[in-house]
Design a protein around this motif. Structure first.
Motif, PDB file in Angstrom:
ATOM      1  N   TYR A   1       0.919  -1.194   0.207  1.00 57.59           N
ATOM      2  CA  TYR A   1      -0.087  -0.006   0.110  1.00 57.59           C
ATOM      3  C   TYR A   1       0.817   1.387   0.113  1.00 57.59           C
ATOM      4  O   TYR A   1       0.404   2.379  -0.844  1.00 57.59           O
ATOM      5  CB  TYR A   1      -0.962  -0.154   1.390  1.00 57.59           C
ATOM      6  N   LEU A   2       1.967   1.291   0.662  1.00 60.01           N
ATOM      7  CA  LEU A   2       2.830   2.286   0.858  1.00 60.01           C
ATOM      8  C   LEU A   2       3.358   2.471  -0.549  1.00 60.01           C
ATOM      9  O   LEU A   2       3.588   3.578  -1.321  1.00 60.01           O
ATOM     10  CB  LEU A   2       4.091   2.225   1.790  1.00 60.01           C
ATOM     11  N   TYR A   3       3.730   1.385  -1.372  1.00 56.01           N
ATOM     12  CA  TYR A   3       4.618   1.593  -2.546  1.00 56.01           C
ATOM     13  C   TYR A   3       3.771   2.055  -3.579  1.00 56.01           C
ATOM     14  O   TYR A   3       4.313   2.990  -4.470  1.00 56.01           O
ATOM     15  CB  TYR A   3       5.034   0.091  -2.856  1.00 56.01           C
ATOM     16  N   ARG A   4       2.455   1.654  -3.701  1.00 60.48           N
ATOM     17  CA  ARG A   4       1.576   2.233  -4.811  1.00 60.48           C
ATOM     18  C   ARG A   4       0.627   3.382  -4.605  1.00 60.48           C
ATOM     19  O   ARG A   4      -0.099   3.875  -5.548  1.00 60.48           O
ATOM     20  CB  ARG A   4       0.500   1.081  -5.215  1.00 60.48           C
ATOM     21  N   HIS A   5       0.888   3.761  -3.196  1.00 60.29           N
ATOM     22  CA  HIS A   5      -0.151   4.980  -2.935  1.00 60.29           C
ATOM     23  C   HIS A   5      -0.449   6.382  -3.784  1.00 60.29           C
ATOM     24  O   HIS A   5      -1.408   6.682  -4.068  1.00 60.29           O
ATOM     25  CB  HIS A   5       0.132   5.464  -1.476  1.00 60.29           C
ATOM     26  N   LYS A   6       0.971   6.742  -4.371  1.00 61.54           N
ATOM     27  CA  LYS A   6       0.822   7.727  -5.402  1.00 61.54           C
ATOM     28  C   LYS A   6       0.125   7.592  -6.570  1.00 61.54           C
ATOM     29  O   LYS A   6      -0.377   8.433  -7.386  1.00 61.54           O
ATOM     30  CB  LYS A   6       2.272   8.238  -5.635  1.00 61.54           C
ATOM     31  N   ASN A   7       0.170   6.337  -6.915  1.00 65.06           N
ATOM     32  CA  ASN A   7      -0.280   5.666  -8.431  1.00 65.06           C
ATOM     33  C   ASN A   7      -1.856   5.262  -8.267  1.00 65.06           C
ATOM     34  O   ASN A   7      -2.439   4.899  -9.230  1.00 65.06           O
ATOM     35  CB  ASN A   7       0.374   4.856  -8.817  1.00 65.06           C
ATOM     36  N   LYS A   8      -2.444   5.197  -7.006  1.00 69.81           N
ATOM     37  CA  LYS A   8      -3.775   4.510  -6.823  1.00 69.81           C
ATOM     38  C   LYS A   8      -4.510   5.114  -6.136  1.00 69.81           C
ATOM     39  O   LYS A   8      -5.721   6.355  -6.489  1.00 69.81           O
ATOM     40  CB  LYS A   8      -3.569   3.024  -6.483  1.00 69.81           C
ATOM     41  N   ASN A   9      -4.607   5.015  -4.752  1.00 72.82           N
ATOM     42  CA  ASN A   9      -5.647   5.771  -3.909  1.00 72.82           C
ATOM     43  C   ASN A   9      -5.144   6.640  -2.939  1.00 72.82           C
ATOM     44  O   ASN A   9      -5.801   7.080  -1.962  1.00 72.82           O
ATOM     45  CB  ASN A   9      -6.499   4.512  -3.130  1.00 72.82           C
ATOM     46  N   GLU A  10      -3.856   7.022  -3.043  1.00 70.67           N
ATOM     47  CA  GLU A  10      -3.359   8.046  -2.085  1.00 70.67           C
ATOM     48  C   GLU A  10      -3.638   7.674  -0.547  1.00 70.67           C
ATOM     49  O   GLU A  10      -3.289   7.069  -0.203  1.00 70.67           O
ATOM     50  CB  GLU A  10      -3.516   9.431  -2.511  1.00 70.67           C
TER      51      GLU A  10
ATOM     52  N   ILE B   1      -2.487   4.819   2.378  1.00 72.54           N
ATOM     53  CA  ILE B   1      -1.641   5.148   3.440  1.00 72.54           C
ATOM     54  C   ILE B   1      -2.437   4.473   4.709  1.00 72.54           C
ATOM     55  O   ILE B   1      -1.919   3.930   5.662  1.00 72.54           O
ATOM     56  CB  ILE B   1      -1.373   6.713   3.578  1.00 72.54           C
ATOM     57  N   LYS B   2      -3.897   4.937   4.830  1.00 72.91           N
ATOM     58  CA  LYS B   2      -4.593   4.469   5.944  1.00 72.91           C
ATOM     59  C   LYS B   2      -4.661   3.015   5.886  1.00 72.91           C
ATOM     60  O   LYS B   2      -4.630   2.304   6.998  1.00 72.91           O
ATOM     61  CB  LYS B   2      -6.096   4.925   5.786  1.00 72.91           C
ATOM     62  N   LYS B   3      -4.826   2.469   4.610  1.00 72.49           N
ATOM     63  CA  LYS B   3      -4.627   0.880   4.733  1.00 72.49           C
ATOM     64  C   LYS B   3      -3.229   0.293   5.297  1.00 72.49           C
ATOM     65  O   LYS B   3      -3.413  -0.602   6.141  1.00 72.49           O
ATOM     66  CB  LYS B   3      -4.950   0.342   3.464  1.00 72.49           C
ATOM     67  N   ALA B   4      -2.301   0.920   4.872  1.00 71.78           N
ATOM     68  CA  ALA B   4      -0.830   0.376   5.305  1.00 71.78           C
ATOM     69  C   ALA B   4      -0.823   0.736   6.906  1.00 71.78           C
ATOM     70  O   ALA B   4      -0.369  -0.322   7.534  1.00 71.78           O
ATOM     71  CB  ALA B   4       0.273   1.517   4.605  1.00 71.78           C
ATOM     72  N   VAL B   5      -1.244   1.742   7.475  1.00 71.65           N
ATOM     73  CA  VAL B   5      -1.126   1.985   8.899  1.00 71.65           C
ATOM     74  C   VAL B   5      -2.174   1.026   9.472  1.00 71.65           C
ATOM     75  O   VAL B   5      -1.654   0.381  10.431  1.00 71.65           O
ATOM     76  CB  VAL B   5      -1.873   3.483   9.253  1.00 71.65           C
ATOM     77  N   TRP B   6      -3.346   0.405   9.131  1.00 73.83           N
ATOM     78  CA  TRP B   6      -4.315  -0.646   9.331  1.00 73.83           C
ATOM     79  C   TRP B   6      -3.419  -1.762   9.548  1.00 73.83           C
ATOM     80  O   TRP B   6      -3.382  -2.388  10.599  1.00 73.83           O
ATOM     81  CB  TRP B   6      -5.409  -0.740   8.684  1.00 73.83           C
TER      82      TRP B   6
END
Length: 76
Positions: free
Chosen positions: A42-51, A55-60
């Motif tokens: 999720y961190l790797y792709r955040h700029k290219n998908k759901n921003e 990030i919130k999913k990665a934290v979860w």
């Protein structure tokens, strides 16, 4: 209303969420490793998908990892 971060409806079947079934079938160690890998994804792709949502999913997933490592049962 679906909560795509904490309880995504597409990861539920009946009364169980996918991660709960993973815990039952794969064990804590495997699910903890999965959580770290998924957070990275999720961190790797955040700029290219759901921003921000990614990030919130990665934290979860990182919180879930901590919960598993500490042996707690906080489902937030």
């Amino acid at each position: 209303m679906s909560d795509n971060v904490n309880h995504p409806s597409h990861y539920e079947t009946g009364k169980f969420e996918c991660i709960e079934v993973m815990m039952e079938t794969q064990g804590v160690e495997a699910v903890a490793a999965f959580c770290v890998c998924n957070a990275f994804k999720y961190l790797y792709r955040h700029k290219n998908k759901n921003e921000l949502e990614d990030i919130k999913k990665a934290v979860w997933y990182l919180k879930k990892f901590i919960e598993l490592e500490e042996g707690t049962n906080d489902n937030q």
